[in-house]
Design a protein around this motif. Sequence first.
Motif, PDB file in Angstrom:
ATOM      1  N   ALA A  75      -8.269  -2.805 -10.242  1.00 58.88           N
ATOM      2  CA  ALA A  75      -8.878  -3.497  -9.334  1.00 58.88           C
ATOM      3  C   ALA A  75      -7.747  -3.804  -8.005  1.00 58.88           C
ATOM      4  O   ALA A  75      -8.261  -3.731  -7.028  1.00 58.88           O
ATOM      5  CB  ALA A  75      -9.215  -4.791  -9.779  1.00 58.88           C
ATOM      6  N   ASN A  76      -6.645  -4.226  -8.524  1.00 60.35           N
ATOM      7  CA  ASN A  76      -5.490  -4.484  -7.710  1.00 60.35           C
ATOM      8  C   ASN A  76      -4.505  -3.472  -7.435  1.00 60.35           C
ATOM      9  O   ASN A  76      -3.509  -3.537  -6.914  1.00 60.35           O
ATOM     10  CB  ASN A  76      -4.893  -5.744  -8.228  1.00 60.35           C
ATOM     11  CG  ASN A  76      -5.668  -7.128  -8.325  1.00 60.35           C
ATOM     12  OD1 ASN A  76      -6.329  -7.408  -7.276  1.00 60.35           O
ATOM     13  ND2 ASN A  76      -5.654  -7.843  -9.633  1.00 60.35           N
ATOM     14  N   GLU A  77      -4.964  -2.421  -8.128  1.00 60.24           N
ATOM     15  CA  GLU A  77      -3.963  -1.032  -8.009  1.00 60.24           C
ATOM     16  C   GLU A  77      -2.665  -1.273  -8.243  1.00 60.24           C
ATOM     17  O   GLU A  77      -1.671  -1.284  -7.474  1.00 60.24           O
ATOM     18  CB  GLU A  77      -4.049  -0.563  -6.424  1.00 60.24           C
ATOM     19  CG  GLU A  77      -5.509   0.023  -6.191  1.00 60.24           C
ATOM     20  CD  GLU A  77      -5.895   0.582  -4.849  1.00 60.24           C
ATOM     21  OE1 GLU A  77      -4.807   0.594  -4.020  1.00 60.24           O
ATOM     22  OE2 GLU A  77      -6.981   0.898  -4.548  1.00 60.24           O
ATOM     23  N   ARG A  78      -2.491  -1.815  -9.454  1.00 59.01           N
ATOM     24  CA  ARG A  78      -0.967  -1.946 -10.106  1.00 59.01           C
ATOM     25  C   ARG A  78      -0.760  -1.325 -11.272  1.00 59.01           C
ATOM     26  O   ARG A  78      -1.725  -1.300 -12.369  1.00 59.01           O
ATOM     27  CB  ARG A  78      -0.768  -3.546 -10.190  1.00 59.01           C
ATOM     28  CG  ARG A  78      -0.769  -4.495  -9.011  1.00 59.01           C
ATOM     29  CD  ARG A  78      -0.741  -5.605  -9.297  1.00 59.01           C
ATOM     30  NE  ARG A  78      -0.743  -6.596  -8.167  1.00 59.01           N
ATOM     31  CZ  ARG A  78      -0.785  -7.883  -7.977  1.00 59.01           C
ATOM     32  NH1 ARG A  78      -0.800  -8.515  -9.129  1.00 59.01           N
ATOM     33  NH2 ARG A  78      -0.675  -8.741  -6.939  1.00 59.01           N
ATOM     34  N   PHE A  79       0.416  -0.662 -11.398  1.00 62.55           N
ATOM     35  CA  PHE A  79       0.913   0.247 -12.594  1.00 62.55           C
ATOM     36  C   PHE A  79       2.095  -0.424 -13.043  1.00 62.55           C
ATOM     37  O   PHE A  79       3.000  -0.392 -12.516  1.00 62.55           O
ATOM     38  CB  PHE A  79       0.830   1.555 -12.099  1.00 62.55           C
ATOM     39  CG  PHE A  79       1.036   2.500 -13.094  1.00 62.55           C
ATOM     40  CD1 PHE A  79       1.832   2.751 -14.116  1.00 62.55           C
ATOM     41  CD2 PHE A  79      -0.055   3.565 -13.136  1.00 62.55           C
ATOM     42  CE1 PHE A  79       1.980   3.670 -15.155  1.00 62.55           C
ATOM     43  CE2 PHE A  79      -0.021   4.531 -14.348  1.00 62.55           C
ATOM     44  CZ  PHE A  79       0.893   4.603 -15.092  1.00 62.55           C
TER      45      PHE A  79
END
Length: 616
Positions: free
Chosen positions: A463-467
Amino acid sequence: MNNIAEENENQKMNTETLEKQETPAPEEKQDASSPEITGEETMEELLDIYESSLKKFEEGQVVTGTVISVGRDSVLVDVGYKSEGQISIQEFIDEEGNVNVNVNDEFEVMIEVWDEEEETVLLSHEKAKKVKVWDAIKDIYDDDGTIEGVITSRVKGGFSVDIGLLAFLPGSQADLRPIRNMDEMVNQTYTFKILKYNKKRNNIVLSRRVLLEAVRDKLRSTTLEAIEDGKVMEGIVKNITEYGVFVDLGGVDGLLHITDISWGRVKHPSELFSIGDKINVKILSFDLEKERVSLGMKQLTPDPWTTAVDKYPVDSKITGKVVSLTDYGAFIELEEGVEGLIHVSEMSWTRKIRHPSQMVTVGEIIEAVVLDLKPDNRRISLGIKQTVDNPWEVISQKYPVGTIIEGKIKNITEFGLFIGIDDDIDGLVHISDISWTKRIKHPSEVYKKSDTIQAVVLDIDKANERFSLGIKQTQADPWESVSQRYEVGKEISGVITNLTDFGVFVELEEGIEGLVHVSEISKENVKSPKEHYQIGETITAKVMNINSDERRIGLSIKRLEEDDDDKYLEDFAKNMKPATSSFGEILRTNIQEQIEANKVQEAQKQDSEDADKSEE
């Protein structure tokens, strides 16, 4: 004797001439102005009659002559005088060197020099022509007529015009509007009006503008009667500006504003028009009193936005041309008059686009997806990233949590490392996940850009595009086994890494530190550890307690001293004879032991609190 013979010969010739004049041909009538010959005249009277019969000339007079011979340097012309006139051969030589005159040619000549005594007559054909031109100029000027001429060259302030004579055409009189390229008029033939002339000064001033104005005024009335709103008319581009085009409709000028040229984008009207172009325009509005006419060209075709809903439905793929870039996005021309906007946020699933030039260039043909359409507002929202699958949708399947990946460091910040994975997806290793034991102030202390490292996938937030990644997680946490390596009560040695008012920090191994609280340094009252120790000094202490969860180890130097004292007393007691102790002594010993135990508990508690403050 020769002169006398010549004179007799001349008298004989004159007598023959007179005889011919005395006997006219039967068909011819004797000139009424000629003197009547009776036959009784003397020789002198006959000579006078002959002289009077010859034409009388004045210098500057124009007469008709006939060529009787063509010589090398001159042409002899009979003008009815006893002697032939001479014209310089140069007047008949053209630019190629050819002589353009023949015997028996008849033309007008001007008497330049007439000397009756010397019987000399000099003539000029060219000057005769000029005299005739001046006469024609006078007649044309008096009759308010026109004359045709060829513009031969540019001169200061205007043009030189050949009308038989050289005349001057002022630049302001050459056309209705200022001429941008005056060289285009050279060698062109036009009709002119004679504004003024002065024969003595050899000065002639012409005008072409007054004739054009007359034609325009005549057209104006006709055009004004024909103009009406909504009518389509043909016009000629008269002038081009940055805000529009002025069109001559026939004596009446109309303005074709830049916004009414095309349904599409027009940067400058000069891109589409040139002065002199014939175009069809539509009358949008007309003010008869002010003679202001507003014109339109795009109105000749339907508004493309009326069919945009059918042509470009939401979610459909389109192809368009990049026509403009701004800080917030790129404008795409789908067709003439229909443009869509690709916002920078819709250009890539993974990259942070700061400017659209990172993705597209003006003039490039690209493919996009229609995200939203508002024909009433003439707006279409487009996206490039939607033309490919979202990599964040499949990344968790490709790299599940716990997977060890390898990648290069793309960027280093004060809060962590960005590792390149694939599909432009970067993973973040937070500074707290670099090492289990090292205290790192900045990641650049340990790594540099482009280093290849291994890390463990900790979390993926689609959803927040965090890896999220971790480097320390590739190894076991050393604190999990610290209690096995450093048992409580064990004597250990380490190097002092820090000195504070509340205690001494000792490094037991890389990244593992213990704290000797100030109360555990000595039996004596120690105000500041700095008075007794130095950073880098190796000391020995006793492990008092271990808290793996809070990553703390409590140490004591004082307890080692007490153990040494106890050992000494124990050895001393073995060598001494046994003695009977009274009850009071036993009681005092028990009380002293209880007091010492309470001190140890208080010291351990203080160690824990001081360690917390130190880490903060």
